[in-house]
Design an enzyme around this catalytic site. Structure first.
Site, PDB file in Angstrom:
ATOM      1  N   HIS A  70      -7.792 -12.728  33.389  1.00 48.26           N
ATOM      2  CA  HIS A  70      -8.168 -13.591  32.265  1.00 48.26           C
ATOM      3  C   HIS A  70      -8.579 -12.695  31.083  1.00 48.26           C
ATOM      4  CE1 HIS A  70      -8.833 -17.466  34.562  1.00 48.26           C
ATOM      5  NE2 HIS A  70      -8.968 -16.611  35.560  1.00 48.26           N
ATOM      6  N   GLU A 118      -8.544 -20.197  42.183  1.00 47.92           N
ATOM      7  CA  GLU A 118      -7.801 -21.458  42.085  1.00 47.92           C
ATOM      8  C   GLU A 118      -6.305 -21.256  42.340  1.00 47.92           C
ATOM      9  OE1 GLU A 118      -8.505 -23.571  38.323  1.00 47.92           O
ATOM     10  OE2 GLU A 118      -6.471 -24.381  38.491  1.00 47.92           O
ATOM     11  N   ASP A 147      -3.970 -19.802  28.950  1.00 44.84           N
ATOM     12  CA  ASP A 147      -4.533 -20.654  29.997  1.00 44.84           C
ATOM     13  C   ASP A 147      -4.518 -22.109  29.489  1.00 44.84           C
ATOM     14  OD1 ASP A 147      -6.815 -20.063  32.511  1.00 44.84           O
ATOM     15  OD2 ASP A 147      -6.605 -22.069  31.666  1.00 44.84           O
ATOM     16  N   ILE A 148      -4.071 -23.016  30.337  1.00 50.51           N
ATOM     17  CA  ILE A 148      -3.914 -24.420  29.923  1.00 50.51           C
ATOM     18  C   ILE A 148      -5.267 -25.110  29.717  1.00 50.51           C
ATOM     19  CG2 ILE A 148      -3.793 -25.533  32.201  1.00 50.51           C
ATOM     20  CD1 ILE A 148      -1.387 -26.164  29.282  1.00 50.51           C
ATOM     21  N   HIS A 170      -4.019 -12.650  38.682  1.00 45.45           N
ATOM     22  CA  HIS A 170      -4.021 -12.810  37.229  1.00 45.45           C
ATOM     23  C   HIS A 170      -5.304 -12.271  36.628  1.00 45.45           C
ATOM     24  CE1 HIS A 170      -5.486 -16.514  39.133  1.00 45.45           C
ATOM     25  NE2 HIS A 170      -6.304 -16.659  38.098  1.00 45.45           N
TER      26      HIS A 170
HETATM   27  P1  5GP Z   1      -8.628 -18.810  38.843  1.00 49.88           P
HETATM   28  O1  5GP Z   1      -7.538 -18.765  39.919  1.00 49.88           O
HETATM   29  O2  5GP Z   1      -8.704 -17.502  38.117  1.00 49.88           O
HETATM   30  O3  5GP Z   1      -9.939 -19.242  39.397  1.00 49.88           O
HETATM   31  O4  5GP Z   1      -8.197 -19.923  37.783  1.00 49.88           O
HETATM   32  C1  5GP Z   1      -6.838 -20.139  37.464  1.00 49.88           C
HETATM   33  C2  5GP Z   1      -6.669 -20.407  35.985  1.00 49.88           C
HETATM   34  O5  5GP Z   1      -5.331 -20.797  35.767  1.00 49.88           O
HETATM   35  C3  5GP Z   1      -7.565 -21.503  35.421  1.00 49.88           C
HETATM   36  O6  5GP Z   1      -8.280 -21.005  34.301  1.00 49.88           O
HETATM   37  C4  5GP Z   1      -6.585 -22.613  35.040  1.00 49.88           C
HETATM   38  O7  5GP Z   1      -6.970 -23.295  33.852  1.00 49.88           O
HETATM   39  C5  5GP Z   1      -5.276 -21.865  34.862  1.00 49.88           C
HETATM   40  N1  5GP Z   1      -4.115 -22.674  35.192  1.00 49.88           N
HETATM   41  C6  5GP Z   1      -3.959 -23.406  36.318  1.00 49.88           C
HETATM   42  N2  5GP Z   1      -2.773 -24.034  36.304  1.00 49.88           N
HETATM   43  C7  5GP Z   1      -2.168 -23.682  35.145  1.00 49.88           C
HETATM   44  C8  5GP Z   1      -0.911 -24.034  34.561  1.00 49.88           C
HETATM   45  O8  5GP Z   1      -0.102 -24.778  35.106  1.00 49.88           O
HETATM   46  N3  5GP Z   1      -0.631 -23.482  33.356  1.00 49.88           N
HETATM   47  C9  5GP Z   1      -1.496 -22.634  32.717  1.00 49.88           C
HETATM   48  N4  5GP Z   1      -1.110 -22.154  31.525  1.00 49.88           N
HETATM   49  N5  5GP Z   1      -2.694 -22.298  33.237  1.00 49.88           N
HETATM   50  C10 5GP Z   1      -3.020 -22.826  34.440  1.00 49.88           C
END
Ligand code: 5GP
Length: 130
Positions: free
Chosen positions: A94, A87, A28-29, A92
């Site tokens: 985690h 987001e 995760d970035i 995905h």
């Molecule tokens: P969620 O959809 O589970 O709420 O969050 C999405 C996750 O993806 C976040 O923790 C965010 O930091 C990660 N994320 C978003 N864009 C990118 C990206 O371009 N590259 C990576 N490696 N992680 C990302």
């Protein structure tokens, strides 16, 4: 196309951990803790529970292999598992190495993580993946 599909296709760089024909894992970035990894299906689907049974089961087993690699590479008690998906509209999981509950606080992300450290962590975890 989702941002994760673009990562899988190599259009956007990532700190890759592992892949097989159906799944892809990368750091995760904006990690909540060092080693925070995302496991995604190569097939684009927004909501994880819209995956068919076979794909969801296979993704879980792939995540288990990634979690085992994280646990071997990074000192921790367990590897925590969370699904948020609020987001990025691409299913995905985690995976976060945990020493305590607070290590999985999504309100406390590591800001601007050092690229060299991310690279080292990805290499260490990747080397343990079987
Ligand atoms: P969620 O959809 O589970 O709420 O969050 C999405 C996750 O993806 C976040 O923790 C965010 O930091 C990660 N994320 C978003 N864009 C990118 C990206 O371009 N590259 C990576 N490696 N992680 C990302």
């Amino acid at each position: 196309m989702t941002i994760f599909s673009r990562i899988i296709n190599g259009e956007i760089p990532c700190y890759k951990i592992a892949e097989d024909d159906r799944f892809f894992a990368f750091l995760d970035i904006n990690p909540v803790n060092w080693g925070h990894t995302l496991v995604v299906p190569k097939h684009e689907e927004d909501y994880i529970f819209d995956l068919d049974d076979d794909e969801l089961a296979a993704m879980t087993l792939f995540a288990k292999r990634v979690a085992k690699a994280i646990k071997e590479a990074i000192p921790c008690k367990k590897v925590g598992v969370t699904v948020l998906g609020l987001e990025v509209p691409h299913a995905h999981i985690h995976l976060v190495p945990l020493k305590c509950e607070g290590d999985m606080d999504f309100h406390k992300k590591i800001s601007d993580p050092d690229p060299e450290k991310m690279k080292q962590i990805a290499a260490a975890v990747s080397s343990k993946f079987e």
